[in-house]
Design a protein around this motif. Structure first.
Motif, short mmCIF file in Angstrom:
data_model
loop_
_atom_site.label_atom_id
_atom_site.label_comp_id
_atom_site.label_asym_id
_atom_site.label_seq_id
_atom_site.Cartn_x
_atom_site.Cartn_y
_atom_site.Cartn_z
N ASN A 70 -15.36 -27.21 -11.64
CA ASN A 70 -16.33 -27.24 -10.54
C ASN A 70 -15.73 -27.73 -9.22
O ASN A 70 -16.46 -28.19 -8.35
N LYS A 71 -14.42 -27.63 -9.06
CA LYS A 71 -13.77 -28.13 -7.85
C LYS A 71 -14.13 -27.31 -6.61
O LYS A 71 -13.92 -27.75 -5.50
N HIS A 72 -14.70 -26.14 -6.81
CA HIS A 72 -15.14 -25.33 -5.67
C HIS A 72 -16.26 -26.03 -4.90
O HIS A 72 -16.48 -25.74 -3.72
N GLU A 73 -16.95 -26.97 -5.53
CA GLU A 73 -18.03 -27.72 -4.88
C GLU A 73 -17.50 -28.67 -3.80
O GLU A 73 -18.25 -29.06 -2.91
N CYS A 74 -16.23 -29.02 -3.89
CA CYS A 74 -15.64 -29.97 -2.95
C CYS A 74 -14.21 -29.52 -2.61
O CYS A 74 -13.25 -29.95 -3.25
N PRO A 75 -14.05 -28.65 -1.61
CA PRO A 75 -12.73 -28.10 -1.29
C PRO A 75 -11.68 -29.17 -0.95
O PRO A 75 -10.52 -29.03 -1.32
N CYS A 76 -12.08 -30.23 -0.25
CA CYS A 76 -11.13 -31.30 0.08
C CYS A 76 -10.58 -31.91 -1.20
O CYS A 76 -9.37 -32.10 -1.34
N TYR A 77 -11.45 -32.22 -2.14
CA TYR A 77 -11.07 -32.80 -3.44
C TYR A 77 -10.14 -31.84 -4.18
O TYR A 77 -9.15 -32.25 -4.76
N ARG A 78 -10.46 -30.57 -4.14
CA ARG A 78 -9.67 -29.54 -4.81
C ARG A 78 -8.27 -29.40 -4.22
O ARG A 78 -7.29 -29.21 -4.93
N ASP A 79 -8.16 -29.53 -2.89
CA ASP A 79 -6.91 -29.22 -2.21
C ASP A 79 -5.94 -30.40 -2.07
O ASP A 79 -4.82 -30.19 -1.63
N LEU A 80 -6.34 -31.61 -2.44
CA LEU A 80 -5.41 -32.74 -2.36
C LEU A 80 -4.33 -32.57 -3.42
O LEU A 80 -4.61 -32.29 -4.57
N LYS A 81 -3.07 -32.73 -3.01
CA LYS A 81 -1.93 -32.56 -3.92
C LYS A 81 -1.10 -33.83 -3.99
O LYS A 81 -1.04 -34.60 -3.03
N ASN A 82 -0.41 -34.03 -5.11
CA ASN A 82 0.50 -35.16 -5.23
C ASN A 82 1.86 -34.77 -4.66
O ASN A 82 2.03 -33.66 -4.13
N SER A 83 2.84 -35.66 -4.76
CA SER A 83 4.16 -35.40 -4.16
C SER A 83 4.88 -34.22 -4.83
O SER A 83 5.81 -33.66 -4.25
N LYS A 84 4.48 -33.85 -6.03
CA LYS A 84 5.09 -32.73 -6.73
C LYS A 84 4.36 -31.42 -6.52
O LYS A 84 4.68 -30.41 -7.11
N GLY A 85 3.33 -31.44 -5.67
CA GLY A 85 2.58 -30.24 -5.37
C GLY A 85 1.49 -29.88 -6.37
O GLY A 85 0.90 -28.81 -6.30
N LYS A 86 1.25 -30.78 -7.31
CA LYS A 86 0.20 -30.53 -8.31
C LYS A 86 -1.10 -31.20 -7.86
O LYS A 86 -1.09 -32.10 -7.03
N PRO A 87 -2.22 -30.78 -8.40
CA PRO A 87 -3.51 -31.38 -8.00
C PRO A 87 -3.54 -32.89 -8.23
O PRO A 87 -3.14 -33.37 -9.29
N LYS A 88 -3.96 -33.63 -7.21
CA LYS A 88 -4.02 -35.08 -7.30
C LYS A 88 -5.30 -35.54 -7.98
O LYS A 88 -5.31 -36.55 -8.68
N CYS A 89 -6.37 -34.81 -7.77
CA CYS A 89 -7.69 -35.25 -8.20
C CYS A 89 -8.06 -34.68 -9.56
O CYS A 89 -7.87 -33.49 -9.81
N PRO A 90 -8.61 -35.55 -10.43
CA PRO A 90 -9.00 -35.08 -11.77
C PRO A 90 -10.24 -34.23 -11.76
O PRO A 90 -11.02 -34.25 -10.88
#
Length: 90
Positions: A70-90
């Protein structure tokens, strides 16, 4: 004199105890706390999930519904990445 010493001791205890509290537990983040608890309720590493969820919630001011997806509900949450380029948010 004993009253002054007791007062100083109590004040020192309050300072030490308050410095040990997690700042994310403040009343202002109760929105993030409740949303992240629900989001991470089925996570294997619950503490880690809640930690990163709260970081993302503080930045984005939203948390997707449900325990996964359901990350489409919150694009900012969806688009945050860690230093390795993977999704930061669970």
């Amino acid at each position: 004199m004993k009253m002054v010493q007791a007062t100083v001791f109590l004040l020192a205890c309050l300072v030490v105890c308050s410095s040990l509290l997690d700042p994310t537990m403040a009343a202002g983040s109760s929105f993030c706390g409740s949303k992240c608890s629900a989001r991470c309720s089925k996570a294997g590493l619950k503490d880690r999930c809640i930690k990163y969820c709260r970081i993302c919630c503080d930045k984005c001011k939203c948390v997707p519904s449900g325990t996964y997806g359901n990350k489409h509900e919150c694009p900012c949450y969806r688009d945050l990445k860690n230093s390795k380029g993977k999704p930061k948010c669970p």
